[in-house]
Design an enzyme around this catalytic site. Sequence first.
Site, PDB file in Angstrom:
ATOM      1  N   ASP A 170      -3.167   0.542  -5.693  1.00  0.00           N
ATOM      2  CA  ASP A 170      -2.378   1.689  -5.258  1.00  0.00           C
ATOM      3  C   ASP A 170      -1.861   2.407  -6.493  1.00  0.00           C
ATOM      4  O   ASP A 170      -2.204   2.039  -7.623  1.00  0.00           O
ATOM      5  CB  ASP A 170      -1.233   1.249  -4.336  1.00  0.00           C
ATOM      6  CG  ASP A 170      -0.981   2.269  -3.227  1.00  0.00           C
ATOM      7  OD1 ASP A 170      -0.563   3.396  -3.544  1.00  0.00           O
ATOM      8  OD2 ASP A 170      -1.221   1.943  -2.049  1.00  0.00           O
TER       9      ASP A 170
ATOM     10  N   HIS B 257      -3.869   7.640  -3.828  1.00  0.00           N
ATOM     11  CA  HIS B 257      -3.223   6.364  -4.151  1.00  0.00           C
ATOM     12  C   HIS B 257      -3.916   5.684  -5.322  1.00  0.00           C
ATOM     13  O   HIS B 257      -4.120   4.464  -5.321  1.00  0.00           O
ATOM     14  CB  HIS B 257      -3.223   5.439  -2.930  1.00  0.00           C
ATOM     15  CG  HIS B 257      -2.183   5.791  -1.904  1.00  0.00           C
ATOM     16  ND1 HIS B 257      -0.837   5.684  -2.136  1.00  0.00           N
ATOM     17  CD2 HIS B 257      -2.312   6.253  -0.631  1.00  0.00           C
ATOM     18  CE1 HIS B 257      -0.158   6.056  -1.051  1.00  0.00           C
ATOM     19  NE2 HIS B 257      -1.030   6.418  -0.130  1.00  0.00           N
TER      20      HIS B 257
ATOM     21  N   GLU C  58      -3.601   9.480   2.805  1.00  0.00           N
ATOM     22  CA  GLU C  58      -2.565  10.182   2.049  1.00  0.00           C
ATOM     23  C   GLU C  58      -3.083  10.688   0.702  1.00  0.00           C
ATOM     24  O   GLU C  58      -2.562  10.367  -0.361  1.00  0.00           O
ATOM     25  CB  GLU C  58      -1.356   9.261   1.853  1.00  0.00           C
ATOM     26  CG  GLU C  58      -0.683   8.892   3.176  1.00  0.00           C
ATOM     27  CD  GLU C  58       0.515   7.976   2.997  1.00  0.00           C
ATOM     28  OE1 GLU C  58       1.476   8.140   3.762  1.00  0.00           O
ATOM     29  OE2 GLU C  58       0.490   7.092   2.111  1.00  0.00           O
TER      30      GLU C  58
ATOM     31  N   TRP D  41      -3.182   3.977  12.140  1.00  0.00           N
ATOM     32  CA  TRP D  41      -1.804   3.612  11.780  1.00  0.00           C
ATOM     33  C   TRP D  41      -0.787   4.669  12.187  1.00  0.00           C
ATOM     34  O   TRP D  41       0.382   4.336  12.417  1.00  0.00           O
ATOM     35  CB  TRP D  41      -1.705   3.336  10.279  1.00  0.00           C
ATOM     36  CG  TRP D  41      -1.753   4.543   9.379  1.00  0.00           C
ATOM     37  CD1 TRP D  41      -2.853   5.144   8.869  1.00  0.00           C
ATOM     38  CD2 TRP D  41      -0.632   5.261   8.846  1.00  0.00           C
ATOM     39  NE1 TRP D  41      -2.510   6.203   8.062  1.00  0.00           N
ATOM     40  CE2 TRP D  41      -1.142   6.306   8.030  1.00  0.00           C
ATOM     41  CE3 TRP D  41       0.754   5.142   8.981  1.00  0.00           C
ATOM     42  CZ2 TRP D  41      -0.320   7.201   7.355  1.00  0.00           C
ATOM     43  CZ3 TRP D  41       1.575   6.043   8.302  1.00  0.00           C
ATOM     44  CH2 TRP D  41       1.037   7.059   7.505  1.00  0.00           C
TER      45      TRP D  41
ATOM     46  N   TYR E 115       4.269  -2.172  12.008  1.00  0.00           N
ATOM     47  CA  TYR E 115       4.584  -2.084  10.579  1.00  0.00           C
ATOM     48  C   TYR E 115       5.782  -2.995  10.327  1.00  0.00           C
ATOM     49  O   TYR E 115       6.927  -2.639  10.626  1.00  0.00           O
ATOM     50  CB  TYR E 115       4.891  -0.643  10.177  1.00  0.00           C
ATOM     51  CG  TYR E 115       3.703   0.090   9.606  1.00  0.00           C
ATOM     52  CD1 TYR E 115       2.435  -0.071  10.155  1.00  0.00           C
ATOM     53  CD2 TYR E 115       3.831   0.952   8.525  1.00  0.00           C
ATOM     54  CE1 TYR E 115       1.343   0.589   9.644  1.00  0.00           C
ATOM     55  CE2 TYR E 115       2.748   1.627   8.002  1.00  0.00           C
ATOM     56  CZ  TYR E 115       1.498   1.441   8.561  1.00  0.00           C
ATOM     57  OH  TYR E 115       0.411   2.106   8.043  1.00  0.00           O
TER      58      TYR E 115
ATOM     59  N   ASP F 281       7.217  -3.869   7.647  1.00  0.00           N
ATOM     60  CA  ASP F 281       8.192  -3.481   6.626  1.00  0.00           C
ATOM     61  C   ASP F 281       9.287  -2.595   7.217  1.00  0.00           C
ATOM     62  O   ASP F 281      10.303  -2.342   6.554  1.00  0.00           O
ATOM     63  CB  ASP F 281       7.509  -2.755   5.472  1.00  0.00           C
ATOM     64  CG  ASP F 281       6.711  -1.543   5.919  1.00  0.00           C
ATOM     65  OD1 ASP F 281       5.902  -1.687   6.853  1.00  0.00           O
ATOM     66  OD2 ASP F 281       6.886  -0.456   5.341  1.00  0.00           O
TER      67      ASP F 281
ATOM     68  N   TRP G  15       3.766  -3.640   4.136  1.00  0.00           N
ATOM     69  CA  TRP G  15       3.851  -2.880   2.895  1.00  0.00           C
ATOM     70  C   TRP G  15       5.017  -3.436   2.078  1.00  0.00           C
ATOM     71  O   TRP G  15       6.095  -3.711   2.609  1.00  0.00           O
ATOM     72  CB  TRP G  15       4.032  -1.395   3.187  1.00  0.00           C
ATOM     73  CG  TRP G  15       2.876  -0.831   3.961  1.00  0.00           C
ATOM     74  CD1 TRP G  15       2.849  -0.511   5.281  1.00  0.00           C
ATOM     75  CD2 TRP G  15       1.572  -0.542   3.452  1.00  0.00           C
ATOM     76  NE1 TRP G  15       1.606  -0.037   5.634  1.00  0.00           N
ATOM     77  CE2 TRP G  15       0.797  -0.039   4.535  1.00  0.00           C
ATOM     78  CE3 TRP G  15       0.991  -0.652   2.194  1.00  0.00           C
ATOM     79  CZ2 TRP G  15      -0.528   0.343   4.383  1.00  0.00           C
ATOM     80  CZ3 TRP G  15      -0.337  -0.264   2.039  1.00  0.00           C
ATOM     81  CH2 TRP G  15      -1.072   0.233   3.124  1.00  0.00           C
TER      82      TRP G  15
ATOM     83  N   GLU H 116       6.914  -2.395  -0.719  1.00  0.00           N
ATOM     84  CA  GLU H 116       7.862  -1.710  -1.597  1.00  0.00           C
ATOM     85  C   GLU H 116       9.189  -2.477  -1.698  1.00  0.00           C
ATOM     86  O   GLU H 116       9.790  -2.560  -2.776  1.00  0.00           O
ATOM     87  CB  GLU H 116       8.134  -0.297  -1.094  1.00  0.00           C
ATOM     88  CG  GLU H 116       6.994   0.677  -1.316  1.00  0.00           C
ATOM     89  CD  GLU H 116       6.034   0.748  -0.144  1.00  0.00           C
ATOM     90  OE1 GLU H 116       5.314   1.745  -0.009  1.00  0.00           O
ATOM     91  OE2 GLU H 116       6.005  -0.216   0.655  1.00  0.00           O
TER      92      GLU H 116
END
Length: 544
Positions: free
Chosen positions: A175, A246, A309, A375, A400, A402, A450, A452
């Site tokens: 990423d 990404h 994205e 998604w 999701y 996260d 995810w 982060e």
Amino acid sequence: MSHPRLLPRPVAARSVPGEFPLDAATTITAPGAPATTAAWLQSALRPATGLPLPVTDEQSESAIVLTLRPELGPEAYRLESGPTGVRIEGGDTGGVFYGCQALLQLLPPRIYRNSRISDERWAVPGAVVEDAPRFGWRGAMLDVARHFLPKREVLRFIDLMAMHRLNTLHLHLTDDQGWRVEIRRFPRLTETGGWRRSSQLGSTIDDLTEDRPHGGYYTQDDIREIVAHAAERGVTVVPEIDVPGHSQAAIAAYPELGVTHEQLEVMTRWGVSPHTLNAEESTIDFFRHVFDEIMALFPSAFIGMGGDECPKDQWKGDPRTQELIAERGLADENALQSWFITRIAAHVAERGRRVFGWDEILEGELPPGVAVASWRGMTGAVTAARRGFDVVSCPDDQVYLDYRQSEHPDEPIPVSVPVTLADAYAFDPVPDGLSDEQAARVLGGQANLWSEHMDTPRMVDYYAFPRLCAVAEALWCGPDQRHFDEFSTRLYDAHLPRLDAIGVEYRPRTGPLPWQTRPGIVGAPATKADHEAHMNRRVAAIRS
């Protein structure tokens, strides 16, 4: 009625009189079944029981017998236990393995501990279990790019997946914030792209920065070990190399891959980098070599290439990119992205594999054989199935993991809408409005993690469990077999003690424990109405 100890809930199970004591005379016999599965069962039972449990060719009077019975079907199994022993029949290797997992769940939770427990009497209660999964793709996506997860933790996560009958690990390896797999032809991908100088704390542009380098990557030997470990547990590892967006970590390593050719650093903030790959033939050739090394490491039928994205601003403002669009007779930047994806997909297909990408790839033309991960809600699933593409459903507002788990004020770094245990349990990968033929295009579903805000393995545990238990049951059972109240009772009374024995630091029913909170670091919560409006805007381009 389903046996109360098992999770996921089996198709049919009943208790029968008697029990089968495990003792020094107990053996494991596997006539025609894989020796690796017998060895795994032995390794799972030995630590807590302290019993030798030899794997033998001849059946003794006190035996656990593993055998193949293909007519049961893929990943299906039948377990029968009683005073004369335990017999596990599987439709294939995966079915035998899942029968062994069910056997463990029939024993007390302390069977999952790693040292001998001398005050426990080990006996398998009498039971007959007949079981088979609803979907062939029952997965979890693990993002190791934003925060690297050491190899030992990936192996542990695979073990937890297998315990819950999940069979596909989608490994998000690259990423903007990091490149996590060794590519020997291009060593700077990990030497430079494998670490960043700092990391964002929180979800907004004004959030704090942790001025501490972060990095790590898997060597090719590490990957071989991960893939082999997973295969022995019925788990297929699907790698993802995210292109053409990404990709800032790759551009930081090799600036000639970028549109501007400027020297960048690996991205230190979350979100989407504006820097995309350029569309030169040399860049396509670069990634052909990358995917060749990836395909040599991962034997999975599907190879992920992201496609999500991808900002188009650099392409729009770059004279060279506009020249390439004109030379190739393409309509616009969206068509250029489709061109890029099609070139990589064709290369992957030449080697007998299939590309797997996020639902943004539906915004342009796609070659046959591509599978789509839906998604942004279920719009991508509907659109892909109607266009004749296979689908893996993973709608963000349902799976999701996260996303915040509740409206509790102490949820750590609360992101987007709440995805509760009940939300995860209600997940159905097949959207409404499809014909039977179109619904058959839905391979299954997966939960996405995810990372982060999962900067330690402890936080992975907190975000994943127990919601991943709910997703696992949703993917194993049909909607008519599921009842949330019954699941909750089984989860809290029988299953969480197993996770306790393993050492999984899941989110408690009452909310996060003090050390699971993140005081002073804000998130980006959203209301369901705002989230729905946002997603409707984002999927407008692919609506049928």
